[in-house]
Design a protein around this motif. Structure first.
Motif: not given
Length: 110
Positions: A33-37, A81-86, A105
């Motif tokens: 899971h990443s906070p990046q798009s 995934e939300g504001t990030g990505s899976r 990450g």
């Protein structure tokens, strides 16, 4: 005798090359899971591995890392995934290096 060895060698190479669909339909090795798009992660993976991010019908991206014989070694399916990505990571064969870890990450300590 030489022809027989050549046929056995070529058969082994072909058997060792995984197709894209075989790898993508296989089990997920690990999920990140990443906070990046999704677009940022896909660009990073593609850029660091000198390949392309393939857009899928569902809007996700797939990045394939191939071995020297053209078989898919690693496959990354990237979803928003939300504001990030899976990132679903599938490993078919080991590869040298792990520059891809920077994009999801994962550090060597993880």
């Amino acid at each position: 005798m030489k022809i027989r060895l050549a046929v056995v060698f070529l058969s082994a190479l072909v058997a060792g090359c995984a197709s894209t669909q075989t790898v993508l339909s296989g089990p997920v090795t690990e999920t990140f899971h990443s906070p990046q798009s999704m677009k940022e992660v896909a660009f990073c993976l593609a850029n660091k591995n000198n390949t392309a991010a393939l857009e899928q019908e569902d809007g996700s991206r797939v990045v394939l890392i191939k071995n020297g014989y053209g078989g898919v070694s690693l496959a990354f399916s990237i979803y928003p995934e939300g504001t990030g990505s899976r990132i679903d990571y599938r490993k078919k064969f080991g590869t040298i290096g792990g520059v891809w870890k920077q994009c999801v990450g994962k550090t060597s300590a993880n």
